[in-house]
Motif scaffolding. Sequence first.
Motif, PDB file in Angstrom:
ATOM      1  N   ASP A   1      22.219  33.748  -1.910  1.00  0.00           N
ATOM      2  CA  ASP A   1      22.468  32.309  -1.992  1.00  0.00           C
ATOM      3  C   ASP A   1      22.002  31.592  -0.722  1.00  0.00           C
ATOM      4  O   ASP A   1      21.433  30.502  -0.787  1.00  0.00           O
ATOM      5  N   TYR A   2      22.231  32.215   0.435  1.00  0.00           N
ATOM      6  CA  TYR A   2      21.792  31.606   1.684  1.00  0.00           C
ATOM      7  C   TYR A   2      20.270  31.461   1.699  1.00  0.00           C
ATOM      8  O   TYR A   2      19.747  30.378   1.997  1.00  0.00           O
TER       9      TYR A   2
ATOM     10  N   VAL B   1      18.158  31.386  -0.786  1.00  0.00           N
ATOM     11  CA  VAL B   1      17.738  30.379  -1.767  1.00  0.00           C
ATOM     12  C   VAL B   1      17.931  28.986  -1.188  1.00  0.00           C
ATOM     13  O   VAL B   1      17.055  28.123  -1.307  1.00  0.00           O
ATOM     14  N   SER B   2      19.071  28.759  -0.521  1.00  0.00           N
ATOM     15  CA  SER B   2      19.330  27.441   0.064  1.00  0.00           C
ATOM     16  C   SER B   2      18.306  27.073   1.136  1.00  0.00           C
ATOM     17  O   SER B   2      18.106  25.890   1.416  1.00  0.00           O
ATOM     18  N   GLN B   3      17.674  28.076   1.720  1.00  0.00           N
ATOM     19  CA  GLN B   3      16.672  27.850   2.760  1.00  0.00           C
ATOM     20  C   GLN B   3      15.249  27.866   2.208  1.00  0.00           C
ATOM     21  O   GLN B   3      14.284  27.710   2.957  1.00  0.00           O
TER      22      GLN B   3
ATOM     23  N   HIS C   1      25.440  33.035   9.069  1.00  0.00           N
ATOM     24  CA  HIS C   1      26.022  32.400   7.873  1.00  0.00           C
ATOM     25  C   HIS C   1      27.025  33.338   7.197  1.00  0.00           C
ATOM     26  O   HIS C   1      28.133  32.925   6.845  1.00  0.00           O
TER      27      HIS C   1
END
Length: 139
Positions: A32-33, A35-37, A101
């Motif tokens: 998820d991290y 993907v967010s980046q 994170h």
Amino acid sequence: MRFVYDGDLSDSTPPPGGAPAGSDAIETLFLDYFVSQGLATEPTALDGRSDYRRFIEAGIPAAAYGGVAGEQYDPCYHLSCDDIDNLSPVALDQMSDAAAHATISLAQSTQAVNGQRGKGNFNVKDTGPPTPIASISGN
């Protein structure tokens, strides 16, 4: 390439005894991290080893990632040239941000990993405004 351990074992052969509890949640946290980046990832087996011979034998890394099929992705892996001069500052920055994170997220709540609310879990029900100190102390 940003490799993420396959904590839910969806992309690799399960190791004897399966993955450690919570590994799936940790994998999701990292995925998820990234993907967010807007950063691509690839799974890597969570088999308890530091050497991923099967990964290499399968012809990975492929040319798409700048490697040569049948050869290690990092030609210095576990060799004397694997030192501070053989690192990618970009990859180090991205991976350290991801680790930070994950650390901050798990410091706030381990519930996704172990199903228990623990110290530091900030996902608490809102009970309204805080009680003034004077009311607590009896003043």
